[in-house]
Each structure stands twice: as C-alpha cells, then as structure tokens.
Design an enzyme around this catalytic site. Structure first.
Site, mmCIF file in Angstrom:
data_model
loop_
_atom_site.group_PDB
_atom_site.id
_atom_site.type_symbol
_atom_site.label_atom_id
_atom_site.label_comp_id
_atom_site.label_asym_id
_atom_site.label_seq_id
_atom_site.Cartn_x
_atom_site.Cartn_y
_atom_site.Cartn_z
ATOM 1 C CG ASP A 1 -1.948 -1.042 1.248
ATOM 2 O OD1 ASP A 1 -2.022 -1.826 0.289
ATOM 3 O OD2 ASP A 1 -2.716 -1.106 2.231
ATOM 4 C CG ASP A 2 0.447 3.696 2.356
ATOM 5 O OD1 ASP A 2 -0.728 3.372 2.101
ATOM 6 O OD2 ASP A 2 0.883 3.826 3.510
ATOM 7 C CG HIS B 1 -4.196 2.678 -0.744
ATOM 8 N ND1 HIS B 1 -4.957 1.800 -0.002
ATOM 9 C CD2 HIS B 1 -3.302 3.233 0.132
ATOM 10 C CE1 HIS B 1 -4.552 1.826 1.258
ATOM 11 N NE2 HIS B 1 -3.558 2.698 1.375
ATOM 12 C CG HIS C 1 -2.857 7.248 2.627
ATOM 13 N ND1 HIS C 1 -3.217 7.203 3.948
ATOM 14 C CD2 HIS C 1 -2.524 5.983 2.288
ATOM 15 C CE1 HIS C 1 -3.074 5.971 4.406
ATOM 16 N NE2 HIS C 1 -2.654 5.205 3.410
ATOM 17 C CG HIS D 1 2.373 0.074 4.504
ATOM 18 N ND1 HIS D 1 2.244 -0.936 5.436
ATOM 19 C CD2 HIS D 1 1.136 0.631 4.354
ATOM 20 C CE1 HIS D 1 0.982 -0.992 5.849
ATOM 21 N NE2 HIS D 1 0.294 -0.054 5.209
#
Length: 240
Positions: free
Chosen positions: A44-45, A95, A99, A188
């Site tokens: 993620d991210d 995603h 964020h 991540h």
C-alpha cells in the site's frame, strides 16, 4: 448538541459502524484466499521513487509477483514505476486519490477520487484497475456502491511495518508467522503517509530479503490477488 459531538456521531454512523460490521462479517469484501499454500503479498501507499524500485528489483530477483494498491496522486507523479509494475506481472489496484480515511470522505468525493485514480492508471497501463483497498481499511456506508465497480480487498495480516522501531528481526518473525494458506499480507513501500516513519520501508525490504531466502518461504506459492481469485474459482468449478 455541539458541533464536535455532531461530527463524532456522523463519523461513528457513517464510518466506524460500517467498517466494524463489514470487516467482521466479510460481506462484500475479499480478505482471504482459499487455495492451499497460496500467499499474496500486497503493498500500500506507493509508488515511492526511492523504495518502490528497490522492492521491484527484489521481487524480480526471486520471481515473485505481488499486488500494489496505489495512491492516485503518486501514480500520476511516477508513471514509469506504474508501467514497470505492469510489465513485470504485478497486479495494480486503487488506494484512493489521496491517502485519506474514507470516514471523512462523502460518496460523491470518494467516487470522483477513485474515478480519477482509475483513469490515471488506465492511461499509463492501458488496463483499468478492478481492485480497491481503502486507506487503513476504513469503510463507510457507501462501500456497497463502490463494490459495483471494484473488488474490495482486505487482509489476513497487517504487520506494523510502517513503524521503523519495529526493526527487521521482529518483522521477519511476523512475516513467517503470517504465512498461512490463503494469506493476504499488507506491507508498505512508502513511509510518507500520516503515522508512518519515512525510512520504515527500508526495514520492510530487508525483512523480505531474509524471508525469501528462508526455508519457511520455499514451499509458499506466491500469488497476485487476481491469481488467487482465479485459482479459487477454478477449484470451485472443478468441484462442481
């Protein structure tokens, strides 16, 4: 009722309660595969211009395919990394455009952000993403609307790799413990988000390097999310 109390009530009803109910029941989300020895690594991210290339190099070295859930604004800034993910056989999902927790985004803005992110990725890769993981796994009352366009992917293990103080040995232990049938593991490749440590992905990459060279990983069948779902569907079809 003051404004703070009203705001908290809205967040609880709109975000927290749906998140708890959906994640507990599993209704409408994909959170575990059903294929023996299959494990999906998900990140993620990102993409991050410093850590993502290192991660891609490591995955390529060991012949492992993964799934990346990208922040729309970062995908726009680093299209060459998104293209590389696709060319090397990884899955690409969404995603959010930025964020931000879905507890604080109302339906029109969430839909618009996902649309922009999907457009960006499609323009780079020629393929429209179908997988979505909300930041922090936060869902809301419009989750069912989002499900019409995307498969919402959660996890079996989230290991705290965004904290630099966790350290490599502890993260390796957590990774080994999480290697179970149908596992979906969250890691991540960026430390730029709220609550994360900037250099934490360096430890994550070192931990993965150790994991891939360990006996515990040699019998694992590493899969992307699409491969895991396809294998499960194929198995169910044979059973019929």
């Amino acid at each position: 009722m003051n404004w703070l109390a009203l705001f908290l009530c809205v967040v609880i009803v709109y975000g927290i309660v749906p998140t708890v109910v959906i994640r507990q029941t599993g209704i409408g989300i994909y959170k575990r595969g059903k294929y023996t020895k299959a494990v999906a690594l998900t990140f993620d991210d990102g993409p991050n211009p410093y850590y993502t290339p290192q991660l891609l190099d490591l995955l390529k070295k060991h012949g492992i395919k993964a799934t990346f859930f990208l922040v729309g604004t970062k995908a726009k800034q680093h299209p060459q990394l998104v293209k590389r993910m696709q060319e090397e056989g990884h899955d690409i999902g969404l995603h959010n455009y930025r964020h931000i927790s879905n507890w604080f985004i109302f339906p029109p803005f969430l839909q618009r952000g996902l649309q922009k992110s999907a457009d960006i990725i499609e323009q780079i890769t020629g393929k429209r993403p179908i997988y979505y993981r909300p930041p922090w796994g936060h869902l809301n009352l419009c989750t069912w609307t989002v499900q019409k366009k995307y498969v919402i992917v959660m996890w079996t293990a989230i290991l705290g790799d965004w904290r630099e103080r966790l350290g490599v040995p502890a993260l390796v232990r957590r990774l080994k413990k999480s290697l179970k049938d149908g596992a979906i593991i969250v890691l991540h490749d960026s430390g730029e988000t709220f609550g994360a440590d900037e250099k934490a992905p360096e430890h994550m990459i070192q931990a993965l390097q150790q994991l891939f060279e360990d006996e515990a990983a040699k019998n694992v069948q590493w899969m992307t999310i699409s491969e895991m779902i396809a294998a499960q569907t194929k198995k169910q079809t044979r059973a019929i």
